[in-house]
Design a protein around this motif. Structure first.
Motif, PDB file in Angstrom:
ATOM      1  N   THR A  77       1.831 -11.851  15.306  1.00  0.00           N
ATOM      2  CA  THR A  77       2.392 -11.355  14.052  1.00  0.00           C
ATOM      3  C   THR A  77       1.280 -10.869  13.140  1.00  0.00           C
ATOM      4  N   VAL A  78       1.548  -9.751  12.485  1.00  0.00           N
ATOM      5  CA  VAL A  78       0.670  -9.221  11.441  1.00  0.00           C
ATOM      6  C   VAL A  78       1.426  -9.287  10.124  1.00  0.00           C
ATOM      7  N   TYR A  79       0.712  -9.679   9.080  1.00  0.00           N
ATOM      8  CA  TYR A  79       1.317  -9.842   7.767  1.00  0.00           C
ATOM      9  C   TYR A  79       0.731  -8.837   6.785  1.00  0.00           C
ATOM     10  N   LEU A  80       1.522  -8.492   5.794  1.00  0.00           N
ATOM     11  CA  LEU A  80       1.033  -7.712   4.666  1.00  0.00           C
ATOM     12  C   LEU A  80       1.454  -8.440   3.400  1.00  0.00           C
ATOM     13  N   GLN A  81       0.492  -9.110   2.787  1.00  0.00           N
ATOM     14  CA  GLN A  81       0.742  -9.782   1.522  1.00  0.00           C
ATOM     15  C   GLN A  81       0.569  -8.771   0.405  1.00  0.00           C
ATOM     16  N   MET A  82       1.605  -8.590  -0.381  1.00  0.00           N
ATOM     17  CA  MET A  82       1.605  -7.587  -1.445  1.00  0.00           C
ATOM     18  C   MET A  82       1.765  -8.287  -2.785  1.00  0.00           C
ATOM     19  N   ASN A  83       0.753  -8.196  -3.617  1.00  0.00           N
ATOM     20  CA  ASN A  83       0.777  -8.808  -4.937  1.00  0.00           C
ATOM     21  C   ASN A  83       0.730  -7.740  -6.023  1.00  0.00           C
ATOM     22  N   ASN A  84       1.104  -8.145  -7.222  1.00  0.00           N
ATOM     23  CA  ASN A  84       1.096  -7.227  -8.372  1.00  0.00           C
ATOM     24  C   ASN A  84       1.770  -5.898  -8.017  1.00  0.00           C
ATOM     25  N   LEU A  85       2.958  -6.005  -7.486  1.00  0.00           N
ATOM     26  CA  LEU A  85       3.672  -4.816  -7.029  1.00  0.00           C
ATOM     27  C   LEU A  85       4.048  -3.905  -8.192  1.00  0.00           C
ATOM     28  N   LYS A  86       4.026  -2.610  -7.909  1.00  0.00           N
ATOM     29  CA  LYS A  86       4.330  -1.577  -8.896  1.00  0.00           C
ATOM     30  C   LYS A  86       5.505  -0.752  -8.414  1.00  0.00           C
ATOM     31  N   PRO A  87       6.211  -0.109  -9.329  1.00  0.00           N
ATOM     32  CA  PRO A  87       7.341   0.729  -8.912  1.00  0.00           C
ATOM     33  C   PRO A  87       6.942   1.782  -7.869  1.00  0.00           C
ATOM     34  N   GLU A  88       5.724   2.265  -7.949  1.00  0.00           N
ATOM     35  CA  GLU A  88       5.283   3.282  -6.979  1.00  0.00           C
ATOM     36  C   GLU A  88       5.025   2.711  -5.591  1.00  0.00           C
ATOM     37  N   ASP A  89       5.119   1.402  -5.432  1.00  0.00           N
ATOM     38  CA  ASP A  89       5.033   0.792  -4.101  1.00  0.00           C
ATOM     39  C   ASP A  89       6.378   0.823  -3.373  1.00  0.00           C
ATOM     40  N   THR A  90       7.413   1.251  -4.073  1.00  0.00           N
ATOM     41  CA  THR A  90       8.737   1.333  -3.466  1.00  0.00           C
ATOM     42  C   THR A  90       8.722   2.300  -2.284  1.00  0.00           C
ATOM     43  N   ALA A  91       9.138   1.817  -1.136  1.00  0.00           N
ATOM     44  CA  ALA A  91       9.108   2.621   0.090  1.00  0.00           C
ATOM     45  C   ALA A  91       9.684   1.802   1.238  1.00  0.00           C
ATOM     46  N   VAL A  92       9.883   2.477   2.346  1.00  0.00           N
ATOM     47  CA  VAL A  92      10.134   1.774   3.602  1.00  0.00           C
ATOM     48  C   VAL A  92       8.773   1.543   4.259  1.00  0.00           C
ATOM     49  N   TYR A  93       8.522   0.303   4.627  1.00  0.00           N
ATOM     50  CA  TYR A  93       7.245  -0.071   5.221  1.00  0.00           C
ATOM     51  C   TYR A  93       7.421  -0.234   6.730  1.00  0.00           C
ATOM     52  N   TYR A  94       6.487   0.394   7.461  1.00  0.00           N
ATOM     53  CA  TYR A  94       6.549   0.400   8.909  1.00  0.00           C
ATOM     54  C   TYR A  94       5.282  -0.215   9.504  1.00  0.00           C
ATOM     55  N   CYS A  95       5.486  -0.941  10.549  1.00  0.00           N
ATOM     56  CA  CYS A  95       4.392  -1.478  11.348  1.00  0.00           C
ATOM     57  C   CYS A  95       4.136  -0.509  12.510  1.00  0.00           C
ATOM     58  N   ASN A  96       2.883  -0.348  12.861  1.00  0.00           N
ATOM     59  CA  ASN A  96       2.521   0.629  13.892  1.00  0.00           C
ATOM     60  C   ASN A  96       1.330   0.149  14.706  1.00  0.00           C
ATOM     61  N   THR A  97       1.346   0.459  15.981  1.00  0.00           N
ATOM     62  CA  THR A  97       0.170   0.253  16.800  1.00  0.00           C
ATOM     63  C   THR A  97       0.131   1.330  17.873  1.00  0.00           C
ATOM     64  N   ARG A  98      -0.971   1.372  18.589  1.00  0.00           N
ATOM     65  CA  ARG A  98      -1.117   2.363  19.657  1.00  0.00           C
ATOM     66  C   ARG A  98      -1.593   1.629  20.909  1.00  0.00           C
ATOM     67  N   LEU A  99      -0.937   1.929  22.012  1.00  0.00           N
ATOM     68  CA  LEU A  99      -1.264   1.266  23.273  1.00  0.00           C
ATOM     69  C   LEU A  99      -1.221   2.289  24.384  1.00  0.00           C
ATOM     70  N   GLY A 100      -2.320   2.406  25.108  1.00  0.00           N
ATOM     71  CA  GLY A 100      -2.365   3.384  26.186  1.00  0.00           C
ATOM     72  C   GLY A 100      -2.182   4.804  25.698  1.00  0.00           C
ATOM     73  N   GLY A 101      -2.607   5.053  24.458  1.00  0.00           N
ATOM     74  CA  GLY A 101      -2.477   6.394  23.906  1.00  0.00           C
ATOM     75  C   GLY A 101      -1.129   6.691  23.293  1.00  0.00           C
ATOM     76  N   SER A 102      -0.185   5.801  23.413  1.00  0.00           N
ATOM     77  CA  SER A 102       1.154   6.021  22.867  1.00  0.00           C
ATOM     78  C   SER A 102       1.353   5.203  21.602  1.00  0.00           C
ATOM     79  N   PRO A 103       1.940   5.822  20.555  1.00  0.00           N
ATOM     80  CA  PRO A 103       2.217   5.083  19.320  1.00  0.00           C
ATOM     81  C   PRO A 103       3.513   4.295  19.440  1.00  0.00           C
TER      82      PRO A 103
END
Length: 115
Positions: A77-103
């Motif tokens: 598991t990878v975590y993203l701790q987000m503090n002092n959030l701002k309205p401009e942080d509003t978004a859909v957040y995606y996790c991503n990695t690349r394996l064997g050249g494929s995302p």
């Protein structure tokens, strides 16, 4: 193949905090870098944070000092701790990695920062 599942999004007031999780399938996970991206309505997807297999981290200027990326290889598991959030942080957040050249992408988790 790798499957990524994000969780932890929600509605939070400005100045609040959230912790996003990205759980990956497969033991290969500990050998790859993992990224968090976000996409706000009408905007391009942007890279927010990266953690390498050696735990080196990098952040977008807009989140430096507020967001922290970390990983728990035992829990794949990878975590993203987000503090002092701002309205401009509003978004859909995606996790991503690349394996064997494929995302690989998760399905995304919505973060809304609003009073």
């Amino acid at each position: 193949q790798v499957q990524l599942v994000e969780s932890g999004g929600g509605l939070v007031q400005p100045g609040g905090s959230l912790r996003l999780s990205c759980r990956a399938s497969g033991s290969i996970f500990k050998f790859v870098s993992v990224n968090w991206y976000r996409q706000a309505p009408g905007k391009q997807r942007e890279l927010v944070a990266t953690i390498t297999s050696l735990d080196s981290t990098n952040y977008a200027d807009s989140v430096k000092g507020r967001f922290t990326i970390s990983r728990d290889n035992a829990k794949t598991t990878v975590y993203l701790q987000m503090n002092n959030l701002k309205p401009e942080d509003t978004a859909v957040y995606y996790c991503n990695t690349r394996l064997g050249g494929s995302p690989y992408w998760g399905q995304g988790t919505q973060v809304t920062v609003s009073s």
